[in-house]
Design a protein around this motif. Structure first.
Motif, PDB file in Angstrom:
ATOM      1  N   ALA A   1       0.866  -1.280   0.013  1.00  0.00           N
ATOM      2  CA  ALA A   1      -0.051   0.154  -0.066  1.00  0.00           C
ATOM      3  C   ALA A   1       0.806   1.126  -0.231  1.00  0.00           C
ATOM      4  O   ALA A   1       0.497   2.436  -0.517  1.00  0.00           O
ATOM      5  N   GLU A   2       2.113   1.042   0.631  1.00  0.00           N
ATOM      6  CA  GLU A   2       3.093   2.420   0.723  1.00  0.00           C
ATOM      7  C   GLU A   2       3.550   2.512  -0.628  1.00  0.00           C
ATOM      8  O   GLU A   2       3.785   3.736  -1.005  1.00  0.00           O
ATOM      9  N   LEU A   3       3.895   1.408  -1.467  1.00  0.00           N
ATOM     10  CA  LEU A   3       4.516   1.686  -2.563  1.00  0.00           C
ATOM     11  C   LEU A   3       3.682   1.755  -3.774  1.00  0.00           C
ATOM     12  O   LEU A   3       3.962   2.346  -4.895  1.00  0.00           O
ATOM     13  N   ALA A   4       2.133   1.723  -3.584  1.00  0.00           N
ATOM     14  CA  ALA A   4       1.188   1.836  -4.710  1.00  0.00           C
ATOM     15  C   ALA A   4       1.211   3.125  -5.245  1.00  0.00           C
ATOM     16  O   ALA A   4       1.075   3.260  -6.624  1.00  0.00           O
ATOM     17  N   PRO A   5       1.382   4.241  -4.567  1.00  0.00           N
ATOM     18  CA  PRO A   5       1.415   5.768  -5.264  1.00  0.00           C
ATOM     19  C   PRO A   5       2.815   5.927  -6.140  1.00  0.00           C
ATOM     20  O   PRO A   5       2.711   7.102  -6.773  1.00  0.00           O
ATOM     21  N   ILE A   6       3.743   5.101  -6.091  1.00  0.00           N
ATOM     22  CA  ILE A   6       5.127   5.438  -6.914  1.00  0.00           C
ATOM     23  C   ILE A   6       4.579   5.329  -8.348  1.00  0.00           C
ATOM     24  O   ILE A   6       4.031   4.082  -8.874  1.00  0.00           O
ATOM     25  N   PRO A   7       4.867   6.370  -9.260  1.00  0.00           N
ATOM     26  CA  PRO A   7       4.565   6.405 -10.475  1.00  0.00           C
ATOM     27  C   PRO A   7       5.380   5.655 -11.459  1.00  0.00           C
ATOM     28  O   PRO A   7       6.031   6.247 -12.305  1.00  0.00           O
TER      29      PRO A   7
ATOM     30  N   ALA B   1      -2.288  -9.040  -5.720  1.00  0.00           N
ATOM     31  CA  ALA B   1      -3.482  -9.048  -6.471  1.00  0.00           C
ATOM     32  C   ALA B   1      -4.528  -8.511  -5.591  1.00  0.00           C
ATOM     33  O   ALA B   1      -5.308  -7.676  -6.001  1.00  0.00           O
ATOM     34  N   SER B   2      -4.438  -8.756  -4.215  1.00  0.00           N
ATOM     35  CA  SER B   2      -5.365  -8.189  -3.341  1.00  0.00           C
ATOM     36  C   SER B   2      -5.385  -6.715  -3.187  1.00  0.00           C
ATOM     37  O   SER B   2      -6.014  -6.039  -3.021  1.00  0.00           O
ATOM     38  N   VAL B   3      -4.089  -6.234  -3.061  1.00  0.00           N
ATOM     39  CA  VAL B   3      -3.706  -4.866  -2.741  1.00  0.00           C
ATOM     40  C   VAL B   3      -3.938  -4.106  -3.899  1.00  0.00           C
ATOM     41  O   VAL B   3      -4.316  -2.915  -3.952  1.00  0.00           O
ATOM     42  N   LEU B   4      -3.201  -4.702  -4.953  1.00  0.00           N
ATOM     43  CA  LEU B   4      -3.319  -3.797  -6.359  1.00  0.00           C
ATOM     44  C   LEU B   4      -3.969  -4.453  -7.575  1.00  0.00           C
ATOM     45  O   LEU B   4      -3.260  -4.970  -8.434  1.00  0.00           O
ATOM     46  N   PRO B   5      -5.183  -4.717  -7.293  1.00  0.00           N
ATOM     47  CA  PRO B   5      -5.947  -5.449  -8.418  1.00  0.00           C
ATOM     48  C   PRO B   5      -5.992  -4.947  -9.866  1.00  0.00           C
ATOM     49  O   PRO B   5      -6.414  -5.841 -10.775  1.00  0.00           O
ATOM     50  N   GLN B   6      -5.748  -3.689  -9.972  1.00  0.00           N
ATOM     51  CA  GLN B   6      -5.721  -2.972 -11.259  1.00  0.00           C
ATOM     52  C   GLN B   6      -4.409  -3.195 -12.134  1.00  0.00           C
ATOM     53  O   GLN B   6      -4.577  -3.024 -13.317  1.00  0.00           O
ATOM     54  N   ARG B   7      -3.626  -3.572 -11.432  1.00  0.00           N
ATOM     55  CA  ARG B   7      -2.014  -3.650 -12.074  1.00  0.00           C
ATOM     56  C   ARG B   7      -1.913  -4.728 -12.891  1.00  0.00           C
ATOM     57  O   ARG B   7      -2.298  -5.968 -12.835  1.00  0.00           O
ATOM     58  N   GLN B   8      -0.852  -4.591 -13.891  1.00  0.00           N
ATOM     59  CA  GLN B   8      -0.364  -5.761 -14.722  1.00  0.00           C
ATOM     60  C   GLN B   8       0.891  -6.140 -13.966  1.00  0.00           C
ATOM     61  O   GLN B   8       1.438  -5.262 -13.287  1.00  0.00           O
ATOM     62  N   VAL B   9       1.195  -7.647 -14.023  1.00  0.00           N
ATOM     63  CA  VAL B   9       1.961  -8.168 -13.334  1.00  0.00           C
ATOM     64  C   VAL B   9       2.771  -9.053 -14.209  1.00  0.00           C
ATOM     65  O   VAL B   9       2.194  -9.571 -15.087  1.00  0.00           O
ATOM     66  N   ALA B  10       4.066  -9.251 -14.061  1.00  0.00           N
ATOM     67  CA  ALA B  10       4.852 -10.084 -14.673  1.00  0.00           C
ATOM     68  C   ALA B  10       5.877 -11.101 -13.707  1.00  0.00           C
ATOM     69  O   ALA B  10       6.605 -10.312 -12.922  1.00  0.00           O
TER      70      ALA B  10
ATOM     71  N   ASP C   1      -5.733   7.248 -13.742  1.00  0.00           N
ATOM     72  CA  ASP C   1      -6.759   7.281 -12.871  1.00  0.00           C
ATOM     73  C   ASP C   1      -6.764   6.825 -11.380  1.00  0.00           C
ATOM     74  O   ASP C   1      -7.112   7.329 -10.531  1.00  0.00           O
ATOM     75  N   GLU C   2      -5.869   5.522 -11.622  1.00  0.00           N
ATOM     76  CA  GLU C   2      -5.408   4.846 -10.093  1.00  0.00           C
ATOM     77  C   GLU C   2      -4.683   5.925  -9.457  1.00  0.00           C
ATOM     78  O   GLU C   2      -4.848   5.951  -8.236  1.00  0.00           O
ATOM     79  N   LEU C   3      -3.412   6.387  -9.972  1.00  0.00           N
ATOM     80  CA  LEU C   3      -2.522   7.216  -9.483  1.00  0.00           C
ATOM     81  C   LEU C   3      -3.196   8.480  -8.897  1.00  0.00           C
ATOM     82  O   LEU C   3      -3.083   8.774  -7.628  1.00  0.00           O
ATOM     83  N   ALA C   4      -4.376   9.006  -9.685  1.00  0.00           N
ATOM     84  CA  ALA C   4      -4.976  10.047  -9.033  1.00  0.00           C
ATOM     85  C   ALA C   4      -5.825   9.982  -7.978  1.00  0.00           C
ATOM     86  O   ALA C   4      -6.026  10.575  -6.966  1.00  0.00           O
ATOM     87  N   ALA C   5      -6.332   8.625  -7.828  1.00  0.00           N
ATOM     88  CA  ALA C   5      -7.231   8.249  -6.947  1.00  0.00           C
ATOM     89  C   ALA C   5      -6.440   8.030  -5.401  1.00  0.00           C
ATOM     90  O   ALA C   5      -6.892   8.189  -4.325  1.00  0.00           O
ATOM     91  N   LEU C   6      -5.284   7.276  -5.897  1.00  0.00           N
ATOM     92  CA  LEU C   6      -4.361   7.073  -4.458  1.00  0.00           C
ATOM     93  C   LEU C   6      -4.009   8.358  -3.986  1.00  0.00           C
ATOM     94  O   LEU C   6      -3.774   8.693  -2.524  1.00  0.00           O
ATOM     95  N   ARG C   7      -3.471   9.368  -4.833  1.00  0.00           N
ATOM     96  CA  ARG C   7      -2.725  10.653  -4.317  1.00  0.00           C
ATOM     97  C   ARG C   7      -4.234  11.469  -3.636  1.00  0.00           C
ATOM     98  O   ARG C   7      -3.792  12.130  -2.709  1.00  0.00           O
ATOM     99  N   GLN C   8      -5.399  11.371  -4.127  1.00  0.00           N
ATOM    100  CA  GLN C   8      -6.420  12.040  -3.328  1.00  0.00           C
ATOM    101  C   GLN C   8      -6.747  11.570  -2.347  1.00  0.00           C
ATOM    102  O   GLN C   8      -7.147  12.282  -1.174  1.00  0.00           O
ATOM    103  N   ALA C   9      -6.796  10.141  -2.097  1.00  0.00           N
ATOM    104  CA  ALA C   9      -7.092   9.617  -0.740  1.00  0.00           C
ATOM    105  C   ALA C   9      -5.995   9.494   0.303  1.00  0.00           C
ATOM    106  O   ALA C   9      -6.237  10.059   1.453  1.00  0.00           O
ATOM    107  N   ALA C  10      -4.602   9.821  -0.292  1.00  0.00           N
ATOM    108  CA  ALA C  10      -3.610   9.960   0.584  1.00  0.00           C
ATOM    109  C   ALA C  10      -3.531  11.540   1.259  1.00  0.00           C
ATOM    110  O   ALA C  10      -3.290  11.947   2.293  1.00  0.00           O
ATOM    111  N   ALA C  11      -4.096  12.293   0.306  1.00  0.00           N
ATOM    112  CA  ALA C  11      -4.069  13.843   0.840  1.00  0.00           C
ATOM    113  C   ALA C  11      -5.290  14.242   1.259  1.00  0.00           C
ATOM    114  O   ALA C  11      -5.775  15.451   1.437  1.00  0.00           O
ATOM    115  N   GLY C  12      -6.199  13.275   1.830  1.00  0.00           N
ATOM    116  CA  GLY C  12      -7.416  13.306   2.626  1.00  0.00           C
ATOM    117  C   GLY C  12      -8.290  14.085   1.706  1.00  0.00           C
ATOM    118  O   GLY C  12      -9.287  14.831   2.058  1.00  0.00           O
TER     119      GLY C  12
END
Length: 293
Positions: free
Chosen positions: A155-161, A181-190, A234-245
């Motif tokens: 969750a801490e790493l999630a906002p890293i662009p 997959a639970s914490v970052l369900p929208q991500r592509q993973v390899a 859109d995910e990054l904007a949502a993460l930043r907005q949530a972290a910024a209250g």
């Protein structure tokens, strides 16, 4: 000992070794190992196979995490006396996700010569093999083992662009992919495993799909690297907005922080992290906002 009185030729060579395919050792790597007075290594059996492959007969000294601290002072003495000491890990570059950097730091602090002999890198190889965008990336290394701590770190790493690069053992990789997959369900993973070896494999797709594929296997072999794709805008904007209250922009976050009486230095640090700007840039914006108020 001053540079004028120190014997010539002493050097600590930090040597990158193959991560699987011994043919990836460059001529410079082999020559450095051959010319050294001693080679410090994690496991003498592993490095011994590398030396035998190339007909190198340099003495080996174990210097893994358990004994590295006791090896530092004698090693520095040898380098200062003019000897050539090579330092290797079992695979890859010493100091990358291992404790070897302590020896390098100690040598530099003493003003001794340190050289880096490049070799294969699991980080960059996995990034290229993943096929995921890698304009920017963050190397995390090993995540915490405990499930709750791992999820908190993700969750801490999630906002890293940028892409995230994680090391994992084959025994734990299925569980780790499930938590990603639970914490970052929208991500592509390899999942990239057995890099540079005969059975090199890349399993790529949405986080849940990759997690399910790996979980279905009875066994996973080989050291594993997980590449997590960067957040979409859109995910990054949502993460930043949530972290910024709830603040959607840096200006809104600054205004809310100032209104709440948050110290400017603490606000600058938080805003810089949230919106991927330098702390000085954030602080200047805070000062400008304060003057307007």
């Amino acid at each position: 000992m001053s540079d004028a009185t120190r014997p010539a030729g002493g050097v600590l060579s930090v040597v990158g070794t193959p991560i699987g395919n011994l043919a990836d050792a460059s001529p410079r790597v082999v020559e450095t190992l051959r010319a050294a007075d001693v080679i410090l290594c994690e496991d003498t059996r592993v490095t011994g196979k590398l030396l035998a492959h190339f007909g190198v007969h340099t003495p080996l000294t174990r210097a893994d995490d358990n004994v590295l601290a006791s090896r530092i002072a004698p090693t520095l003495e040898r380098v200062a006396a003019g000897e050539r000491v090579a330092f290797v890990s079992d695979a890859g570059m010493p100091g990358v996700s291992d404790p070897g950097q302590r020896l390098v730091d100690a040598a530099l602090d003493e003003g001794l010569r340190v050289e880096v002999i490049p070799g294969p890198s699991a980080v960059t190889c996995a990034l290229v093999a993943s096929g995921l965008p890698m304009d920017h990336f963050f190397f995390e290394g090993f995540l915490p083992r405990k499930a709750s701590a791992m999820e908190a770190r993700l969750a801490e790493l999630a906002p890293i662009p940028g892409a995230l690069v994680v090391y994992e053992s084959p025994r734990r990789v299925a569980a780790t992919l499930g938590r990603i997959a639970s914490v970052l369900p929208q991500r592509q993973v390899a999942l990239v495993r057995e890099l540079t070896k005969l059975h090199e494999e890349v399993v790529r797709g949405e986080a849940a799909t990759v997690a399910a594929e790996v979980a279905s296997r009875e066994v996973v072999k080989g050291e594993c690297v997980i590449v997590i794709g960067a957040p979409a805008p859109d995910e990054l904007a949502a993460l930043r907005q949530a972290a910024a209250g709830g603040a959607a922009t840096m200006e809104e976050a600054i205004a809310e922080g100032l209104a709440a009486g948050e110290p400017k230095s603490a606000l600058a640090k938080r805003v810089a992290k949230l919106f991927s700007v330098s702390k000085s840039e954030a602080y200047e914006a805070i000062l400008a906002a304060s003057q307007r108020d």
